[in-house]
Design a protein around this motif. Structure first.
Motif, PDB file in Angstrom:
ATOM      1  N   THR A 127       0.842  -1.189   0.000  1.00  0.00           N
ATOM      2  CA  THR A 127       0.000   0.000   0.000  1.00  0.00           C
ATOM      3  C   THR A 127       0.879   1.242   0.000  1.00  0.00           C
ATOM      4  N   SER A 128       0.314   2.359  -0.412  1.00  0.00           N
ATOM      5  CA  SER A 128       1.014   3.641  -0.336  1.00  0.00           C
ATOM      6  C   SER A 128       0.713   4.282   1.007  1.00  0.00           C
ATOM      7  N   GLY A 129       1.472   5.309   1.355  1.00  0.00           N
ATOM      8  CA  GLY A 129       1.254   5.996   2.624  1.00  0.00           C
ATOM      9  C   GLY A 129       1.905   7.358   2.605  1.00  0.00           C
ATOM     10  N   SER A 130       1.806   8.054   3.732  1.00  0.00           N
ATOM     11  CA  SER A 130       2.410   9.378   3.837  1.00  0.00           C
ATOM     12  C   SER A 130       2.895   9.614   5.258  1.00  0.00           C
ATOM     13  N   GLY A 131       3.871  10.510   5.362  1.00  0.00           N
ATOM     14  CA  GLY A 131       4.417  10.858   6.664  1.00  0.00           C
ATOM     15  C   GLY A 131       5.299  12.084   6.566  1.00  0.00           C
ATOM     16  N   ALA A 132       5.579  12.660   7.723  1.00  0.00           N
ATOM     17  CA  ALA A 132       6.419  13.850   7.817  1.00  0.00           C
ATOM     18  C   ALA A 132       7.889  13.440   7.878  1.00  0.00           C
ATOM     19  N   PRO A 133       8.797  14.363   7.521  1.00  0.00           N
ATOM     20  CA  PRO A 133      10.229  14.065   7.649  1.00  0.00           C
ATOM     21  C   PRO A 133      10.560  13.664   9.085  1.00  0.00           C
ATOM     22  N   GLY A 134      11.428  12.664   9.220  1.00  0.00           N
ATOM     23  CA  GLY A 134      11.830  12.205  10.545  1.00  0.00           C
ATOM     24  C   GLY A 134      10.893  11.174  11.158  1.00  0.00           C
ATOM     25  N   THR A 135       9.843  10.773  10.456  1.00  0.00           N
ATOM     26  CA  THR A 135       8.908   9.782  11.000  1.00  0.00           C
ATOM     27  C   THR A 135       9.060   8.452  10.272  1.00  0.00           C
ATOM     28  N   SER A 136       8.429   7.444  10.832  1.00  0.00           N
ATOM     29  CA  SER A 136       8.404   6.113  10.224  1.00  0.00           C
ATOM     30  C   SER A 136       6.988   5.814   9.776  1.00  0.00           C
ATOM     31  N   VAL A 137       6.859   5.284   8.565  1.00  0.00           N
ATOM     32  CA  VAL A 137       5.546   5.036   7.976  1.00  0.00           C
ATOM     33  C   VAL A 137       5.414   3.551   7.628  1.00  0.00           C
ATOM     34  N   SER A 139       5.197 -11.465  -9.919  1.00  0.00           N
ATOM     35  CA  SER A 139       5.451 -10.069 -10.266  1.00  0.00           C
ATOM     36  C   SER A 139       5.199  -9.209  -9.031  1.00  0.00           C
ATOM     37  N   GLY A 140       5.610  -7.963  -9.101  1.00  0.00           N
ATOM     38  CA  GLY A 140       5.444  -7.064  -7.968  1.00  0.00           C
ATOM     39  C   GLY A 140       4.972  -5.693  -8.387  1.00  0.00           C
ATOM     40  N   THR A 141       4.258  -5.047  -7.489  1.00  0.00           N
ATOM     41  CA  THR A 141       3.765  -3.693  -7.700  1.00  0.00           C
ATOM     42  C   THR A 141       4.267  -2.827  -6.556  1.00  0.00           C
ATOM     43  N   GLY A 142       4.913  -1.728  -6.883  1.00  0.00           N
ATOM     44  CA  GLY A 142       5.461  -0.829  -5.878  1.00  0.00           C
ATOM     45  C   GLY A 142       4.421   0.100  -5.283  1.00  0.00           C
ATOM     46  N   ALA A 143       4.907   1.119  -4.593  1.00  0.00           N
ATOM     47  CA  ALA A 143       4.036   2.062  -3.893  1.00  0.00           C
ATOM     48  C   ALA A 143       4.658   3.455  -3.936  1.00  0.00           C
ATOM     49  N   THR A 144       3.917   4.403  -3.425  1.00  0.00           N
ATOM     50  CA  THR A 144       4.408   5.778  -3.306  1.00  0.00           C
ATOM     51  C   THR A 144       4.303   6.209  -1.853  1.00  0.00           C
ATOM     52  N   LEU A 145       5.393   6.733  -1.334  1.00  0.00           N
ATOM     53  CA  LEU A 145       5.417   7.280   0.016  1.00  0.00           C
ATOM     54  C   LEU A 145       5.444   8.799  -0.141  1.00  0.00           C
ATOM     55  N   THR A 146       4.406   9.461   0.308  1.00  0.00           N
ATOM     56  CA  THR A 146       4.307  10.911   0.161  1.00  0.00           C
ATOM     57  C   THR A 146       4.865  11.589   1.409  1.00  0.00           C
ATOM     58  N   VAL A 147       5.875  12.433   1.211  1.00  0.00           N
ATOM     59  CA  VAL A 147       6.467  13.187   2.320  1.00  0.00           C
ATOM     60  C   VAL A 147       5.696  14.498   2.440  1.00  0.00           C
TER      61      VAL A 147
END
Length: 180
Positions: free
Chosen positions: A40-50, A151-159
């Motif tokens: 899954t994709s997710g989001s987080g602030a700089p310095g955090t773990s997601v 096969s594999g599908t990647g994700a996007t981590l939004t900062v």
């Protein structure tokens, strides 16, 4: 009589080949077996773990008992940990990538659905934006060690930058401060 025996032997061998070909035609749907690994994709602030959920979907009757994958990411990801899953998961990280293997010594099948989570640590100095996480090198095998098409599908981590609150007013108590 020797020629008749030889012809009879050839006939039975060809008949056996026909059975073999018919049997292999019945097995051909196994080629349609497929394992698709995704996150899954997710989001987080700089310095955090997601944490991002790792999932697997199987089709065509595939029964994977082990799984391997590699996650690649840019330098603003400073660490990755993988946890959970129906089997033991062991990972090794290098510069910009982490390779994991999910396995055990049983013949228990890894079921479709969530197979764990990968927690990505965002560097404290990261600028806002999208961080691509690619998934490559997906390998799955059944209880006999036979490979299953994968096969594999990647994700996007939004900062995202944390929202700073601007004060609407300021008051000091006491109103007079005597500096030394």
């Amino acid at each position: 009589m020797c020629i008749i025996g030889a012809l009879r032997n050839l006939f039975w061998r060809l008949a056996g080949l026909g059975v073999l070909l018919a049997t292999s035609a019945e097995v051909s749907p196994a080629i349609a077996q497929q394992v698709v690994f995704s996150m899954t994709s997710g989001s987080g602030a700089p310095g955090t773990s997601v944490p991002l959920t790792l999932s697997m979907a199987v089709t065509g009757g595939a029964q994977p008992t082990s799984l391997q994958w590699t996650m690649s990411y840019p330098a603003n990801i400073t660490g990755v940990t993988v946890a959970g899953g129906p089997k033991t998961t062991s990972c090794s990280s290098g510069s910009g990538s982490t390779t994991c293997v999910m396995y055990d010594l049983s013949t228990n099948v890894i079921p479709s659905g969530s197979v764990g989570s990968a927690t990505f640590t965002i560097s404290p100095g990261s600028a806002p934006g999208n961080v691509p996480i690619t998934v490559t090198g997906v390998l799955a095998s059944d209880a006999l060690g036979n490979p299953i098409s994968s096969s594999g599908t990647g994700a996007t981590l939004t900062v995202v930058q944390p929202t700073l609150l601007a004060p609407s007013s300021l008051s000091c108590s006491p109103s007079n401060v005597n500096a030394p």
